[in-house]
Design a protein around this motif. Structure first.
Motif, PDB file in Angstrom:
ATOM      1  N   GLY A   8       0.787  -1.321   0.075  1.00  0.00           N
ATOM      2  CA  GLY A   8       0.164  -0.016   0.074  1.00  0.00           C
ATOM      3  C   GLY A   8       0.757   1.384  -0.038  1.00  0.00           C
ATOM      4  O   GLY A   8       2.017   1.243   0.573  1.00  0.00           O
ATOM      5  N   ARG A   9       0.156   2.256  -0.455  1.00  0.00           N
ATOM      6  CA  ARG A   9       1.140   3.606  -0.953  1.00  0.00           C
ATOM      7  C   ARG A   9       1.560   4.038   0.699  1.00  0.00           C
ATOM      8  O   ARG A   9       2.713   4.531   0.677  1.00  0.00           O
ATOM      9  CB  ARG A   9       0.198   4.588  -1.540  1.00  0.00           C
ATOM     10  CG  ARG A   9       0.918   5.761  -1.919  1.00  0.00           C
ATOM     11  CD  ARG A   9       0.250   6.866  -2.524  1.00  0.00           C
ATOM     12  NE  ARG A   9       0.998   8.005  -3.036  1.00  0.00           N
ATOM     13  CZ  ARG A   9       1.417   9.059  -2.243  1.00  0.00           C
ATOM     14  NH1 ARG A   9       0.968   8.958  -0.992  1.00  0.00           N
ATOM     15  NH2 ARG A   9       1.954  10.151  -2.539  1.00  0.00           N
ATOM     16  N   ASN A  10       0.714   4.438   1.624  1.00  0.00           N
ATOM     17  CA  ASN A  10       1.013   5.273   2.608  1.00  0.00           C
ATOM     18  C   ASN A  10       1.971   4.190   3.464  1.00  0.00           C
ATOM     19  O   ASN A  10       2.937   4.680   4.202  1.00  0.00           O
ATOM     20  CB  ASN A  10      -0.324   5.546   3.445  1.00  0.00           C
ATOM     21  CG  ASN A  10      -0.886   6.769   3.019  1.00  0.00           C
ATOM     22  OD1 ASN A  10      -0.397   7.322   2.263  1.00  0.00           O
ATOM     23  ND2 ASN A  10      -2.185   6.970   3.045  1.00  0.00           N
ATOM     24  N   PRO A  11       1.684   3.151   3.822  1.00  0.00           N
ATOM     25  CA  PRO A  11       2.554   2.242   4.556  1.00  0.00           C
ATOM     26  C   PRO A  11       4.019   2.312   4.027  1.00  0.00           C
ATOM     27  O   PRO A  11       5.064   2.284   4.706  1.00  0.00           O
ATOM     28  CB  PRO A  11       1.986   0.887   4.530  1.00  0.00           C
ATOM     29  CG  PRO A  11       0.515   1.086   4.354  1.00  0.00           C
ATOM     30  CD  PRO A  11       0.372   2.198   3.446  1.00  0.00           C
ATOM     31  N   VAL A  12       4.226   2.063   2.614  1.00  0.00           N
ATOM     32  CA  VAL A  12       5.515   2.206   2.060  1.00  0.00           C
ATOM     33  C   VAL A  12       6.136   3.444   2.305  1.00  0.00           C
ATOM     34  O   VAL A  12       7.215   3.736   2.540  1.00  0.00           O
ATOM     35  CB  VAL A  12       5.478   1.738   0.495  1.00  0.00           C
ATOM     36  CG1 VAL A  12       6.737   1.852   0.011  1.00  0.00           C
ATOM     37  CG2 VAL A  12       4.959   0.221   0.361  1.00  0.00           C
ATOM     38  N   LEU A  13       5.254   4.529   1.994  1.00  0.00           N
ATOM     39  CA  LEU A  13       5.867   5.833   2.013  1.00  0.00           C
ATOM     40  C   LEU A  13       6.311   6.247   3.521  1.00  0.00           C
ATOM     41  O   LEU A  13       7.594   7.053   3.694  1.00  0.00           O
ATOM     42  CB  LEU A  13       4.664   6.876   1.722  1.00  0.00           C
ATOM     43  CG  LEU A  13       5.072   8.482   1.656  1.00  0.00           C
ATOM     44  CD1 LEU A  13       6.269   8.448   0.692  1.00  0.00           C
ATOM     45  CD2 LEU A  13       3.778   9.314   1.159  1.00  0.00           C
ATOM     46  N   GLU A  14       5.711   5.649   4.460  1.00  0.00           N
ATOM     47  CA  GLU A  14       5.796   5.986   5.838  1.00  0.00           C
ATOM     48  C   GLU A  14       7.114   5.213   6.197  1.00  0.00           C
ATOM     49  O   GLU A  14       7.854   5.699   6.967  1.00  0.00           O
ATOM     50  CB  GLU A  14       4.829   5.853   6.751  1.00  0.00           C
ATOM     51  CG  GLU A  14       3.578   6.740   6.798  1.00  0.00           C
ATOM     52  CD  GLU A  14       3.948   8.327   6.868  1.00  0.00           C
ATOM     53  OE1 GLU A  14       5.187   8.561   7.256  1.00  0.00           O
ATOM     54  OE2 GLU A  14       3.167   9.093   6.298  1.00  0.00           O
ATOM     55  N   ALA A  15       7.271   3.979   5.586  1.00  0.00           N
ATOM     56  CA  ALA A  15       8.520   3.080   6.033  1.00  0.00           C
ATOM     57  C   ALA A  15       9.640   3.795   5.563  1.00  0.00           C
ATOM     58  O   ALA A  15      10.740   4.215   5.967  1.00  0.00           O
ATOM     59  CB  ALA A  15       8.438   1.898   5.507  1.00  0.00           C
ATOM     60  N   LEU A  16       9.636   4.583   4.287  1.00  0.00           N
ATOM     61  CA  LEU A  16      10.701   5.271   3.885  1.00  0.00           C
ATOM     62  C   LEU A  16      10.987   6.466   4.754  1.00  0.00           C
ATOM     63  O   LEU A  16      12.146   6.830   4.869  1.00  0.00           O
ATOM     64  CB  LEU A  16      10.202   5.703   2.223  1.00  0.00           C
ATOM     65  CG  LEU A  16      10.663   4.587   1.137  1.00  0.00           C
ATOM     66  CD1 LEU A  16       9.808   5.004  -0.220  1.00  0.00           C
ATOM     67  CD2 LEU A  16      12.117   4.015   0.978  1.00  0.00           C
ATOM     68  N   ARG A  17       9.977   7.304   4.899  1.00  0.00           N
ATOM     69  CA  ARG A  17      10.180   8.491   5.728  1.00  0.00           C
ATOM     70  C   ARG A  17      10.842   8.346   6.961  1.00  0.00           C
ATOM     71  O   ARG A  17      11.599   9.017   7.709  1.00  0.00           O
ATOM     72  CB  ARG A  17       8.757   9.357   5.910  1.00  0.00           C
ATOM     73  CG  ARG A  17       8.427   9.861   4.691  1.00  0.00           C
ATOM     74  CD  ARG A  17       7.090  10.481   4.965  1.00  0.00           C
ATOM     75  NE  ARG A  17       6.406  11.219   3.780  1.00  0.00           N
ATOM     76  CZ  ARG A  17       5.198  11.652   3.630  1.00  0.00           C
ATOM     77  NH1 ARG A  17       4.144  11.188   4.483  1.00  0.00           N
ATOM     78  NH2 ARG A  17       4.795  12.425   2.593  1.00  0.00           N
ATOM     79  N   ALA A  18      10.321   6.950   7.654  1.00  0.00           N
ATOM     80  CA  ALA A  18      11.029   6.508   9.000  1.00  0.00           C
ATOM     81  C   ALA A  18      12.300   6.044   8.922  1.00  0.00           C
ATOM     82  O   ALA A  18      12.977   5.777   9.883  1.00  0.00           O
ATOM     83  CB  ALA A  18      10.056   5.787   9.583  1.00  0.00           C
ATOM     84  N   GLU A  19      13.051   5.749   7.490  1.00  0.00           N
ATOM     85  CA  GLU A  19      14.033   5.123   7.372  1.00  0.00           C
ATOM     86  C   GLU A  19      14.158   3.782   7.690  1.00  0.00           C
ATOM     87  O   GLU A  19      15.378   3.230   8.056  1.00  0.00           O
ATOM     88  CB  GLU A  19      15.287   6.062   7.942  1.00  0.00           C
ATOM     89  CG  GLU A  19      15.478   7.544   7.238  1.00  0.00           C
ATOM     90  CD  GLU A  19      16.641   8.219   7.534  1.00  0.00           C
ATOM     91  OE1 GLU A  19      17.555   7.750   8.090  1.00  0.00           O
ATOM     92  OE2 GLU A  19      16.479   9.713   7.682  1.00  0.00           O
ATOM     93  N   ARG A  20      13.225   3.048   7.733  1.00  0.00           N
ATOM     94  CA  ARG A  20      13.214   1.755   7.819  1.00  0.00           C
ATOM     95  C   ARG A  20      13.993   1.140   6.662  1.00  0.00           C
ATOM     96  O   ARG A  20      14.159   1.326   5.555  1.00  0.00           O
ATOM     97  CB  ARG A  20      11.958   1.245   7.985  1.00  0.00           C
ATOM     98  CG  ARG A  20      11.706  -0.271   8.378  1.00  0.00           C
ATOM     99  CD  ARG A  20      10.467  -0.761   8.478  1.00  0.00           C
ATOM    100  NE  ARG A  20      10.099  -2.204   8.720  1.00  0.00           N
ATOM    101  CZ  ARG A  20       8.995  -2.759   8.869  1.00  0.00           C
ATOM    102  NH1 ARG A  20       7.979  -2.087   8.812  1.00  0.00           N
ATOM    103  NH2 ARG A  20       9.028  -4.210   9.100  1.00  0.00           N
ATOM    104  N   PRO A  21      14.917   0.049   6.973  1.00  0.00           N
ATOM    105  CA  PRO A  21      15.825  -0.361   5.938  1.00  0.00           C
ATOM    106  C   PRO A  21      14.709  -1.384   4.991  1.00  0.00           C
ATOM    107  O   PRO A  21      13.980  -2.303   5.333  1.00  0.00           O
ATOM    108  CB  PRO A  21      16.594  -1.646   6.628  1.00  0.00           C
ATOM    109  CG  PRO A  21      16.739  -0.789   8.032  1.00  0.00           C
ATOM    110  CD  PRO A  21      15.419  -0.226   8.489  1.00  0.00           C
ATOM    111  N   ILE A  22      14.905  -1.010   3.864  1.00  0.00           N
ATOM    112  CA  ILE A  22      14.247  -1.864   2.681  1.00  0.00           C
ATOM    113  C   ILE A  22      15.052  -2.278   1.614  1.00  0.00           C
ATOM    114  O   ILE A  22      15.851  -1.469   1.081  1.00  0.00           O
ATOM    115  CB  ILE A  22      13.029  -0.692   2.231  1.00  0.00           C
ATOM    116  CG1 ILE A  22      12.118  -0.163   3.389  1.00  0.00           C
ATOM    117  CG2 ILE A  22      12.549  -1.265   0.931  1.00  0.00           C
ATOM    118  CD1 ILE A  22      11.065   0.768   2.774  1.00  0.00           C
TER     119      ILE A  22
END
Length: 246
Positions: A8-22
């Motif tokens: 989903g767009r928001n979950p992925v976006l927030e993971a990027l913003r939070a600098e979670r390793p992807i």
């Protein structure tokens, strides 16, 4: 290495913003880069590779029915300790506001609770390590990205967890349909841990016995209980109101 699937767009976006390793982001072909521009830009900054897939290929990778054309493979969420949750509150100069979930089973409820928890400033959510839902792709999607910002702790024994919280200065209140006291008349100031029971059984006996007190939400209709996430939201906002306007 195993990865969590974020959809989903928001979950992925927030993971990027939070600098979670992807590890990688998969995007559906046909939507056009402009649809995903913010995510693409952040992925470039974080050096996260992007792979464009046909819709059917993306469907095969999806764990939920609501991926919205985007899936990310991320490192598993870092569960925290009770002490870290308390330290999180102290760092903000606030009394601890903690949520204990007594063997919740529905990932949609956990996701919704995390979303509300973020909105009202909960410092951490505690879940049991067994016989309850953990943070997964459905939880991440339902939380709309809140899973990246609300610390979650896993404990083996909720009763011992409650005892530890009491030793650290927290009052423990359980939300129970048969409680005598109304939630809106209870004193919910100060260091507090709120217990929300499971969807079918509510708060377990031993956990209830170890609460300092219990409160209820008044009901007028034919049903005698609210959905766990709805009840949690009502309770959380009363605590928020009392803290903000006391």
């Amino acid at each position: 290495m195993t990865y969590d699937t974020i959809e989903g767009r928001n979950p992925v976006l927030e993971a990027l913003r939070a600098e979670r390793p992807i590890n990688k982001i998969f995007l559906a072909k046909g939507g056009g880069e402009h649809t995903w521009q913010e995510i693409i830009n952040l992925a470039k900054v974080r050096n996260v590779p992007i792979q464009w897939l046909a819709k059917q290929q993306l469907e095969e990778k999806a764990l939920t029915k609501a991926h919205q054309g985007i899936i990310a493979l991320a490192s598993p969420i870092n569960y925290v300790s009770i002490e870290e949750i308390i330290a999180n509150a102290k760092q903000k100069g606030e009394d601890p506001f903690i949520v204990i979930l007594d063997h919740l089973e529905d990932p949609h409820n956990l996701g919704a609770i995390l979303r509300t928890a973020d909105a009202v400033g909960v410092h951490g959510v505690i879940i049991p390590s067994r016989r309850g839902v953990s943070v997964n792709s459905t939880v991440a999607k339902t939380s709309a990205g809140a899973v990246e910002y609300v610390p979650v702790a896993k404990v083996t024994n909720l009763v011992k967890c409650i005892e530890s919280l009491k030793e650290l200065g927290c009052w423990v209140v359980g939300l129970e349909a048969d409680a005598e006291k109304m939630f809106s008349t209870a004193n919910l100031y100060g260091p507090l841990a709120v217990v929300i029971g499971s969807e079918g059984k509510g708060i377990s006996r031993l956990v209830k016995e170890n609460c300092d007190f219990t409160v209820k939400i008044p009901m007028k209709g034919q049903l005698n209980s609210l959905n766990a996430s709805a009840a949690a939201a009502v309770m959380f906002y009363e605590i928020f109101r009392q803290r903000k306007y006391k």
